[in-house]
Scaffold this active site. Structure first.
Site, PDB file in Angstrom:
ATOM      1  N   HIS A   1      -7.580  -5.666   0.301  1.00 13.43           N
ATOM      2  CA  HIS A   1      -6.560  -5.218  -0.244  1.00 13.43           C
ATOM      3  C   HIS A   1      -5.211  -5.870   0.925  1.00 13.43           C
ATOM      4  CE1 HIS A   1      -4.287  -1.503   0.227  1.00 13.43           C
ATOM      5  NE2 HIS A   1      -4.209  -0.781   0.736  1.00 13.43           N
TER       6      HIS A   1
ATOM      7  N   SER B   1       1.122  -1.107  -0.379  1.00 13.36           N
ATOM      8  CA  SER B   1      -0.192   0.003   0.102  1.00 13.36           C
ATOM      9  C   SER B   1       0.972   1.065   0.019  1.00 13.36           C
ATOM     10  CB  SER B   1      -0.870  -0.150   1.422  1.00 13.36           C
ATOM     11  OG  SER B   1      -2.125   0.786   1.029  1.00 13.36           O
TER      12      SER B   1
ATOM     13  N   ASP C   1      -0.893  13.710  13.591  1.00 13.42           N
ATOM     14  CA  ASP C   1      -1.188  15.013  13.204  1.00 13.42           C
ATOM     15  C   ASP C   1      -0.659  15.143  11.969  1.00 13.42           C
ATOM     16  OD1 ASP C   1      -3.525  15.638  15.114  1.00 13.42           O
ATOM     17  OD2 ASP C   1      -2.012  16.299  15.935  1.00 13.42           O
TER      18      ASP C   1
END
Length: 267
Positions: A246, A96, A187
């Site tokens: 996936h 991925s 973040d």
């Protein structure tokens, strides 16, 4: 390659078990919100005949938190780790997001890549698709759960699929206040998300040996993406694993392990 300083990545280094093992190591790069720990069962299989290194990308696992999620930046981090371990060339496997890091590394520093294995990702831009996941992790951060059951309840407010919640929970650690806290740089990941869903870095195709493994039930490497894939990886062999999505390495672990081993051993 990148104007952002590299970070010192955490890694797992497993030596080959057999004395006459292949001397070219295999480097494993996880996907978004994953870590090297997720790959331990696979590493134990692959280390039978070669050294295997699994790493935590920046803002993941036990690696430092830092701004910058461009693929050239993350490839630089991997190269810095290879230099630290005195590894000139390696077989590189990425799943991925980690597959895009691996593609970027192969394009930007092909001399460091003996072969490339890309698991269920194409070198194309994808649409936003992790809003619910980020909301779930924010919910855990704000809710400050005392145990994993409470954390799962907070995750479930945004993510219905339990296997996804179990995967996300691998990013929780108990802190000094006995709270289940996030170990990922959430973040920084969110601020870098536009780069994460973008294309890999590098201008030239990687014309070395490459294997692309995709899940039959996944849309991440659809047939209409294959022309773009061939432009970047002209020598790639595309193999579809049946009954796999996936997370094909989790859905079909033995088939995945065998496909990787057979390809690497043939190089």
């Amino acid at each position: 390659m990148s104007d952002v300083a590299s970070v010192d990545l955490h890694f797992i280094d497993m030596p080959a078990e057999e004395a006459a093992a292949d001397t070219t190591p295999l480097v494993v790069i996880h996907g978004l919100l994953g870590s090297a720990d997720n790959w331990r069962s696979h590493l134990k299989v692959w280390q039978r005949n070669r050294r295997v290194i699994a790493l935590d990308l920046r803002n993941h696992g036990r690696s430092p938190h830092a701004e910058g999620m461009r693929y050239a930046t993350m490839a630089d981090d991997v190269i810095a780790l290879l230099d630290k371990l005195s590894i000139e060339r390696a077989h590189v496997l990425g799943h991925s997001m980690g597959g895009k890091v691996a593609i970027s590394l192969a394009r930007l520093a092909p001399e460091r890549v003996a072969s490339l294995i890309v698991a269920d990702i194409a070198p194309v831009a994808y649409e936003h698709g992790h809003d619910d996941v980020f909301a779930a992790l924010d919910n855990v951060r704000e809710g400050q759960p005392k145990n994993r059951r409470e954390a799962d309840d907070l995750l479930a407010e945004h993510v219905d699929f339990r296997p996804t919640r179990l995967f996300l929970a691998t990013n929780l650690v108990r802190n000094d206040d006995s709270v289940m806290a996030l170990r990922v740089g959430l973040d920084q990941i969110k601020r870098g998300y536009s780069d994460i869903i973008g294309v890999p870095d590098g201008q030239q195709p990687y014309d070395g040996p490459a294997l692309v493994l995709r899940g039959s039930d996944s849309h991440y490497v659809a047939d209409d993406m294959l022309p773009a894939l061939r432009e970047v990886l002209p020598c790639a062999r595309v193999v579809t694993l049946k009954n796999a999505g996936h997370w094909l390495h989790a859905d079909q672990p033995e088939a995945f392990q065998q496909a990787v081993m057979a390809f690497v051993d043939a190089q």
